[in-house]
Design an enzyme around this catalytic site. Structure first.
Site, mmCIF file in Angstrom:
data_model
loop_
_atom_site.group_PDB
_atom_site.id
_atom_site.type_symbol
_atom_site.label_atom_id
_atom_site.label_comp_id
_atom_site.label_asym_id
_atom_site.label_seq_id
_atom_site.Cartn_x
_atom_site.Cartn_y
_atom_site.Cartn_z
ATOM 1 N N SER A 529 0.847 -1.191 0.000
ATOM 2 C CA SER A 529 0.000 0.000 0.000
ATOM 3 C C SER A 529 0.887 1.247 0.000
ATOM 4 C CB SER A 529 -0.955 -0.044 1.195
ATOM 5 O OG SER A 529 -2.006 0.876 1.029
ATOM 6 N N ASP A 614 -9.793 -3.662 -5.507
ATOM 7 C CA ASP A 614 -9.158 -2.856 -4.454
ATOM 8 C C ASP A 614 -9.823 -1.481 -4.367
ATOM 9 O OD1 ASP A 614 -7.417 -1.475 -2.730
ATOM 10 O OD2 ASP A 614 -5.697 -2.616 -3.433
ATOM 11 N N HIS A 649 -8.130 -4.921 -1.488
ATOM 12 C CA HIS A 649 -6.878 -4.441 -0.893
ATOM 13 C C HIS A 649 -6.251 -5.473 0.045
ATOM 14 C CE1 HIS A 649 -4.180 -1.086 -0.335
ATOM 15 N NE2 HIS A 649 -4.264 -1.165 0.977
#
Length: 681
Positions: A529, A614, A649
């Site tokens: 991330s 995501d 995600h």
């Protein structure tokens, strides 16, 4: 098989008189069959490159799975005479949520079996579980694609029936009023920002808008107060807070503002007895302090200091009991639990003897309990749930997670410091097997994040043993952008100081090599991330340092994303990265954005992952990054992209399924470290 080549379709992006050409902008067309086909080609290519390693991948998958107690259960916690817990059954992916009434010897009641809900589904996630005040109704939320848009459902625990009521597009969190009929929840806008609070009455079926957060820099959340006597709505941006409150027994009553939002003032509240305790940075309390005010006198001119601000101590959180409170304080990079009375007199301190560890307040539902529950673990010690008696100071261990075949005596952890170019000392937590020689010949992984004030804790990870047992050193860089060394540590790693995050990470890597912890020819970097942004940035700055990198769901197209206010997170994150509509921030972002700074030069080997659904970092960022890097770089090192076509995600759901992805990453590292060949048939 040759790697896929994405077609080039130039898109001109111009602002502040600066012109960028993005040849891969078209890859953001999620519904375009050509895009889906390209993602599948990349997956096929990754499978092809990794095909020889498939036996080792399977071996490691079985290793990872063997360290899981398949029928384990959580430590029960008590609320109103019910003992709540979850457990797993052998061979099943998901937890079963249960309770017992009156005692732990009472018959078990299954509240929810997630395995049944997830049957025949490629992805399933529970967002929240909330039991009504009378313990007869269960509200729960579920997501089927990983987009974090949850559907709320209600189960009647008396009959076992799931009611027909459905509330869609929520954050997944649910709060009951004490009438056992009214639910409060948040819904999301088109950019997936939590922007409205609604109530829903099960009896009348009336849905009412309670609050609309119109400022796009803010998100709002509804949650119960510490005593559950109030329902709270928190509106938060990165820099500012505002809280509204309502008695839980007056669901149709008037909401009151606790203290009006003031730019730069952050605060959170908890109630006990007949007063509030407030954690806040007001009046320049950069590392936060605790204040108090009676019910009914909530504006800040009534607040009085209880635990004062200290320059050297970061106050992370606190938990209230009827006469005492436990405060999580961080100093010297480590967390300590400090017991105070409600006047701020220090009574005791709970610390741990290991050089680096993770310590946090656990689930404590009963403010009248003499016991405070906390969670402890380290890079060597598996997670344990413990309790501390506030009056006798006794500590008891309720449960330590069992890891089959694991002996903590075989491993060592250290807490060391690297020096940044400006003289700052950057903490590093690391772990290795005692038999590993620290003579500059061991392969090693350096993991980092460094954003949003999120502190990386030195936690235990059973999966990591598959690397440690093969001679790896595993290190965590506590770089600026987190809050490991207080709020200033965060402020010095954001906005126009963001590059400190990257240079800190490089300094940690160089230190580990210099001190012979890690072989310079087998040094790997890993981040996800915003930690993927870190990976992309240091790959551009010092590609020569790394043998390979893993970039999980990486935020690598910073400028384009921060210019697109229709995307999730963008507007709210102007207070983290800056707003590129301001030329100063635009040019600074552009100078470090991984995608914009790819050059014709050699890069380390890379495995890049993403999820098609995501909601945090859109899939096209890592996909574009790989496409551009492959077309630009001058080396022949592996560059692999793996897209989970059914998840978001967080990757695959379930406790076994995600291990397939972990095994893929481990095999990638082992192969580059020249260790895989020893275990292949």
């Amino acid at each position: 098989m040759k790697p896929p080549v994405a077609k080039k379709n130039p898109k001109i992006l111009e602002i502040h008189g600066d012109r960028r050409v993005d040849y891969y902008y078209w890859l953001n067309e999620r519904e375009n069959p050509e895009v889906i086909d390209y993602l599948k080609q990349e997956n096929q290519y990754t499978d092809f490159v990794m095909a020889e390693l498939k036996p080792l991948k399977q071996k490691i998958f079985e290793e990872l799975k063997s360290r899981i107690i398949e029928d384990e259960s959580s430590v029960p916690y008590e609320r109103d005479g019910y003992f709540y817990y979850h457990r797993f059954e052998k061979g099943k992916e998901y937890p079963i949520y249960c309770r017992r009434k009156g005692s732990l010897e009472a018959p078990e009641e299954i509240l929810l079996d997630q395995n049944q809900l997830a049957e025949n589904k490629k992805f399933h996630s529970i967002g929240g579980l909330s039991v009504s005040f009378d313990h007869q109704l269960l509200a729960f939320s579920e997501d089927f694609i990983g987009r974090r848009q949850y559907i709320i459902r209600i189960k009647d625990l008396r009959t076992g029936e799931i009611l027909p009521d459905k509330i869609e597009n929520t954050t997944g969190q649910i709060v009951w009023a004490s009438d056992n009929a009214t639910l409060f929840y948040n819904i999301k806008d088109d950019a997936l920002r939590s922007y409205k609070v609604f109530s829903y009455n099960l009896k009348t079926k009336e849905q009412r808008e309670i609050f609309h957060e119109k400022d796009e820099k803010f998100s709002c959340y509804v949650y119960p107060s510490a005593s559950r006597r109030f329902i709270l709505i928190g509106s938060n941006s990165t820099l500012t807070s505002e809280i509204r409150y309502l008695p839980a027994d007056q669901p149709e009553g008037e909401w009151k503002v606790f203290h009006p939002r003031t730019h730069g003032v952050l605060y959170s509240v908890a109630d006990v007895n007949d007063y509030w305790m407030i954690r806040t940075n007001i009046d320049g309390a950069e590392n936060f302090k605790i204040m108090t005010t009676p019910f009914g006198r909530t504006p800040a001119d009534n607040w009085r200091d209880v635990v004062p601000h200290r320059n050297e101590v970061f106050l992370e959180s606190f938990k209230l009991f009827v006469s005492l409170m436990v405060v999580e304080e961080k100093y010297d990079g480590q967390t300590h639990l400090i017991v105070y009375d409600h006047k701020g007199v220090k009574k005791d301190e709970i610390s741990m003897p290991e050089p680096t560890y993770s310590l946090a307040i656990g689930i404590n539902e009963n403010q009248k309990s003499p016991w405070v529950r906390f969670e402890y673990q380290s890079m060597v010690t598996p997670p344990s749930t413990r309790e501390y008696n506030l009056f006798t100071k006794e500590i008891r261990v309720l449960k330590t997670k069992e890891i089959p075949g694991y002996n903590p005596e075989d491993y060592l952890s250290e807490y060391i410091f690297a020096q940044a170019s400006d003289g700052e000392l950057i903490p590093i937590s690391l772990v290795y097997r005692k038999s590993t020689k620290l003579d500059g010949t061991a392969p090693g992984v350096l993991y980092g994040y460094g954003s949003y004030g999120y502190s990386l804790e030195a936690t235990f990870n059973a999966n990591r043993l598959s690397l440690l047992d093969r001679g790896f050193v595993y290190a965590i860089a506590h770089i600026r952008g987190g809050q490991e060394k207080g709020r200033r540590w965060y402020e010095d790693g954001k906005f126009l100081k963001k590059k400190n995050t990257f240079t800190d990470f490089i300094a940690c890597a160089e230190f580990l090599v210099e001190k012979k912890y890690i072989d310079p020819s087998r040094l790997f970097a890993w981040g996800g991330s915003a930690g993927g942004l870190l990976m992309g940035a240091v790959a551009n700055l010092r590609p020569d340092l790394w043998r390979g990198m893993i970039l999980d769901v990486p935020f690598v197209d910073v400028v384009t994303t921060m210019l697109d206010e229709s995307l999730p997170l963008t507007v709210g994150e102007f207070e983290e990265w800056g707003n590129p509509k301001d030329p100063e921030y635009y040019y600074y972002m552009k100078s470090y954005s991984p995608y914009d700074n790819i050059e014709q030069k050699n890069y380390p080997a890379m495995l890049v992952t993403t999820g098609l659904h995501d909601s945090q970092v859109q899939y096209w960022e890592p996909v574009k990054y790989v496409a551009k890097l492959r077309a630009t770089k001058t080396d022949t090192n592996p560059l692999l992209l793996y897209t989970n076509m059914d998840a978001g995600h967080g990757g695959a759901s379930g406790r076994f399924r995600y291990l397939e992805e972990v095994a893929l990453k481990f095999v990638f590292l082992l192969d580059l470290a020249n260790l895989a060949i020893n275990e292949l048939p």
